[in-house]
Design an enzyme around this catalytic site. Structure first.
Site, PDB file in Angstrom:
ATOM      1  N   CYS A   1      13.550  48.548 -65.065  1.00 51.06           N
ATOM      2  CA  CYS A   1      12.614  47.607 -65.706  1.00 51.06           C
ATOM      3  C   CYS A   1      11.693  46.860 -64.764  1.00 51.06           C
ATOM      4  O   CYS A   1      10.478  46.820 -64.978  1.00 51.06           O
ATOM      5  CB  CYS A   1      13.403  46.587 -66.515  1.00 51.06           C
TER       6      CYS A   1
ATOM      7  N   VAL B   1      18.870  51.400 -74.353  1.00 51.90           N
ATOM      8  CA  VAL B   1      18.436  50.436 -75.359  1.00 51.90           C
ATOM      9  C   VAL B   1      18.792  50.936 -76.757  1.00 51.90           C
ATOM     10  O   VAL B   1      19.397  50.204 -77.557  1.00 51.90           O
ATOM     11  CB  VAL B   1      16.915  50.173 -75.221  1.00 51.90           C
TER      12      VAL B   1
ATOM     13  N   LYS C   1      22.643  48.558 -59.066  1.00 54.89           N
ATOM     14  CA  LYS C   1      23.509  47.373 -59.116  1.00 54.89           C
ATOM     15  C   LYS C   1      24.889  47.847 -59.547  1.00 54.89           C
ATOM     16  O   LYS C   1      25.031  49.000 -59.992  1.00 54.89           O
ATOM     17  CB  LYS C   1      22.942  46.323 -60.076  1.00 54.89           C
TER      18      LYS C   1
ATOM     19  N   ASN D   1      10.400  39.668 -67.576  1.00 50.07           N
ATOM     20  CA  ASN D   1      10.858  40.494 -66.463  1.00 50.07           C
ATOM     21  C   ASN D   1      10.103  40.185 -65.180  1.00 50.07           C
ATOM     22  O   ASN D   1      10.682  40.200 -64.092  1.00 50.07           O
ATOM     23  CB  ASN D   1      10.737  41.980 -66.823  1.00 50.07           C
TER      24      ASN D   1
ATOM     25  N   GLY E   1      16.064  46.547 -58.232  1.00 49.18           N
ATOM     26  CA  GLY E   1      15.773  47.942 -58.544  1.00 49.18           C
ATOM     27  C   GLY E   1      15.960  48.087 -60.035  1.00 49.18           C
ATOM     28  O   GLY E   1      15.891  47.109 -60.772  1.00 49.18           O
TER      29      GLY E   1
ATOM     30  N   PHE F   1      19.725  34.539 -60.939  1.00 46.12           N
ATOM     31  CA  PHE F   1      18.650  35.348 -60.352  1.00 46.12           C
ATOM     32  C   PHE F   1      18.093  34.750 -59.069  1.00 46.12           C
ATOM     33  O   PHE F   1      16.913  34.829 -58.775  1.00 46.12           O
ATOM     34  CB  PHE F   1      17.552  35.662 -61.389  1.00 46.12           C
TER      35      PHE F   1
HETATM   36  C1  UDX Z   1      16.683  43.715 -66.279  1.00 43.15           C
HETATM   37  C2  UDX Z   1      16.547  42.388 -67.049  1.00 43.15           C
HETATM   38  O1  UDX Z   1      17.515  41.461 -66.568  1.00 43.15           O
HETATM   39  C3  UDX Z   1      16.735  42.611 -68.535  1.00 43.15           C
HETATM   40  O2  UDX Z   1      16.522  41.393 -69.233  1.00 43.15           O
HETATM   41  C4  UDX Z   1      15.727  43.655 -68.986  1.00 43.15           C
HETATM   42  O3  UDX Z   1      15.882  43.933 -70.371  1.00 43.15           O
HETATM   43  C5  UDX Z   1      15.852  44.936 -68.185  1.00 43.15           C
HETATM   44  O4  UDX Z   1      15.741  44.637 -66.786  1.00 43.15           O
HETATM   45  P1  UDX Z   1      18.641  45.298 -65.451  1.00 43.15           P
HETATM   46  O5  UDX Z   1      17.561  46.087 -64.788  1.00 43.15           O
HETATM   47  O6  UDX Z   1      19.665  46.008 -66.233  1.00 43.15           O
HETATM   48  O7  UDX Z   1      17.995  44.213 -66.427  1.00 43.15           O
HETATM   49  O8  UDX Z   1      19.411  44.517 -64.292  1.00 43.15           O
HETATM   50  P2  UDX Z   1      19.539  43.018 -63.752  1.00 43.15           P
HETATM   51  O9  UDX Z   1      20.941  42.607 -63.864  1.00 43.15           O
HETATM   52  O10 UDX Z   1      18.512  42.139 -64.317  1.00 43.15           O
HETATM   53  O11 UDX Z   1      19.246  43.268 -62.206  1.00 43.15           O
HETATM   54  C6  UDX Z   1      18.018  43.835 -61.779  1.00 43.15           C
HETATM   55  C7  UDX Z   1      18.007  43.995 -60.289  1.00 43.15           C
HETATM   56  O12 UDX Z   1      17.866  42.749 -59.650  1.00 43.15           O
HETATM   57  C8  UDX Z   1      19.269  44.613 -59.688  1.00 43.15           C
HETATM   58  O13 UDX Z   1      18.881  45.549 -58.707  1.00 43.15           O
HETATM   59  C9  UDX Z   1      19.992  43.447 -59.071  1.00 43.15           C
HETATM   60  O14 UDX Z   1      20.769  43.851 -57.968  1.00 43.15           O
HETATM   61  C10 UDX Z   1      18.830  42.583 -58.643  1.00 43.15           C
HETATM   62  N1  UDX Z   1      19.166  41.159 -58.580  1.00 43.15           N
HETATM   63  C11 UDX Z   1      19.517  40.478 -59.705  1.00 43.15           C
HETATM   64  C12 UDX Z   1      19.082  40.485 -57.367  1.00 43.15           C
HETATM   65  O15 UDX Z   1      18.756  41.081 -56.328  1.00 43.15           O
HETATM   66  N2  UDX Z   1      19.345  39.148 -57.332  1.00 43.15           N
HETATM   67  C13 UDX Z   1      19.676  38.451 -58.447  1.00 43.15           C
HETATM   68  O16 UDX Z   1      19.903  37.242 -58.318  1.00 43.15           O
HETATM   69  C14 UDX Z   1      19.783  39.134 -59.673  1.00 43.15           C
END
Ligand code: UDX
Length: 447
Positions: A278, A11, A338, A226, A275, A267
């Site tokens: 956040c 961040v 991810k 979140n 995972g 999403f």
């Molecule tokens: C997240 C929030 O999106 C962001 O706004 C916040 O500031 C921090 O947390 P981040 O943790 O970087 O961001 O990843 P993100 O792309 O949101 O994915 C989070 C997790 O959800 C990943 O493990 C991803 O694989 C999973 N995911 C995401 C799914 O399983 N399905 C989806 O449709 C989207």
């Protein structure tokens, strides 16, 4: 404007790079001397697409230091972007926030300064930070206001999410602080900065909405956002379980419901679930904060439970297929939580690997970028790291796709099937072309 940023994690560094890129003078502070030296030498301690380029471009307006007395006195805005990692009981560890607030208090200059909480902090932290700053100042005068300006960036697209944000939230009780922060963000709010060549501005993005609130509302917006995203993913995963039973395709169900603009397509990607740093931390903080007020949060709690169960389902499915895991070898494709990051925080891969190891299986793993970090951060994880995706299958009884790295699309599945002991593939991200993989000789199953 002159900006100080405390903490050079995802961040802090992204915020610093973006604010410098849009024209501000930024000093990034970190207590870790070696990190500061790395950054001064033009190297970047995090894995994030385009961060090197933007830091290079904004080089003249960016400084790095470990000293509060260098960063704070001249700053008009001080961002606190320190880590708030979860403690064993799930509550956030606020020691770095406390230390930052005290050090800011000890070094504020005479000009009006806005101190901004950018880290995800418990509700009420704004007031707490203010009292810590006052305490540190003692009898010395200082004009300052505290604001909350939550960050919504995703790892892997952090710069895009910051420069082309869906909204900017500013929570404070000080109208003067709102003015300062509105000026600070004006180039982003009005999209008047020159877009970097490697990060084109999305078509039709003419302005970014600004939401101004009181402190507590801004703090809650971050947790609520979140939690909602997390439960959207858990919802589609719960539907996925039913889809499997009734013979429906969850990906098509997601498409079919997502096109309803009230729901939205994003999403809703079913699979191993969430995972990262956040979602687990923030959903657990929501539940814990509510409990302080005698409130249960059944929906958020259920989202957490469903997410954990998705990881366990991998082991269950492998047990169903292989019957006995002791003495068997399972290959994992992907470790990072991810793609496009080497971040392993709350990564499903770790729970899956541990679950398999606990049942006596041998685990071979591959990840394009996260293996070095895994070796360092998970020294007790007794898995076999292999050099390429193909080696994951060698002598394995089953392979699980855990992270949807784009390069895994190009795997030569036929060649891989030849070296595998048992060609069973569990697609944990519903990512591969099942028909193609099956044609290459694999028994293909989705989570
Ligand atoms: C997240 C929030 O999106 C962001 O706004 C916040 O500031 C921090 O947390 P981040 O943790 O970087 O961001 O990843 P993100 O792309 O949101 O994915 C989070 C997790 O959800 C990943 O493990 C991803 O694989 C999973 N995911 C995401 C799914 O399983 N399905 C989806 O449709 C989207």
């Amino acid at each position: 404007m002159r900006i100080a940023i405390i903490g050079t994690g995802y961040v802090g560094l992204t915020t610093g790079a973006c604010l410098a890129a849009i024209g501000h003078e930024v000093t990034c502070l970190d207590s870790d001397q070696s990190k500061v030296e790395t950054l001064r030498a033009g190297r970047v301690p995090i894995f994030e697409p385009h961060i090197e380029e933007i830091l290079e471009e904004a080089h003249d307006r960016l400084q790095f230091t470990t000293l509060y007395e260098e960063a704070i006195p001249r700053a008009q805005v001080v961002f606190i972007a320190v880590g708030t990692p979860p403690l064993p009981d799930g509550s956030p560890d606020l020691q770095y926030l406390r230390a930052a607030a005290a050090a800011i208090g000890g070094n504020l200059g005479l000009e009006f300064t806005v101190v901004v909480n950018k880290s995800t902090v418990p509700i009420g932290s704004g007031n707490w930070v203010e009292s810590l700053i006052r305490e540190a100042r003692g009898k010395q005068p200082a004009e300052f206001a505290v604001a909350s300006n939550p960050e919504f960036l995703r790892e892997g697209s952090a710069l895009h999410d910051s420069l082309y944000a869906d909204r900017i939230v500013i929570g404070t009780d000080s109208p003067r602080a709102v003015d300062v922060l509105t000026n600070l963000y004006r180039p982003i709010l009005e999209q008047s900065f020159i877009a970097p060549t490697y990060l084109a501005r999305p078509e039709h993005l003419a302005a970014v909405p600004l939401v101004t609130t009181d402190l507590a509302s801004a703090e809650l917006i971050k947790y609520a956002a979140n939690s909602f995203l997390a439960l959207k993913i858990s919802f589609i995963n719960e539907i996925g379980r039913l889809a499997e039973r009734v013979g429906a395709d969850v990906a098509l169900v997601a498409k079919g419901i997502g096109l309803d603009s009230r729901i939205g397509t994003r999403f809703l990607q079913a699979g191993l679930g969430w995972g990262g740093s956040c979602f687990a931390k923030d959903t657990s903080a929501v539940v814990a904060t509510a409990a302080d007020y005698g409130l249960a949060m059944p929906i958020v709690s259920a989202a957490r439970l469903v997410n954990q169960q998705q990881r366990e389902r991998v082991v269950e499915k492998l047990l169903g297929e292989l019957k006995i895991l002791k003495g068997k070898t399972v290959g994992l494709l992907g470790l990072a939580f991810k793609p496009n990051t080497d971040d392993l925080r709350d990564a499903p891969s770790l729970d899956i690997a541990r679950g398999l190891l606990a049942r006596g299986a041998t685990v071979a793993v591959h990840d394009p970028v996260a293996m070095e970090r895994a070796r360092k951060e998970q020294p007790d994880l007794c898995v076999r790291y292999v050099e390429n995706a193909e080696q994951v299958a060698e002598a394995s009884d089953a392979v699980v796709l855990v992270t949807e790295w784009p390069q895994y699309q190009d795997i030569d599945w036929e060649a891989m099937a030849r070296t595998a002991r048992g060609a069973f593939l569990l697609d944990g991200r519903l990512f591969l072309d099942g028909a193609r993989v099956a044609k290459a000789g694999w028994k293909y199953t989705r989570l």
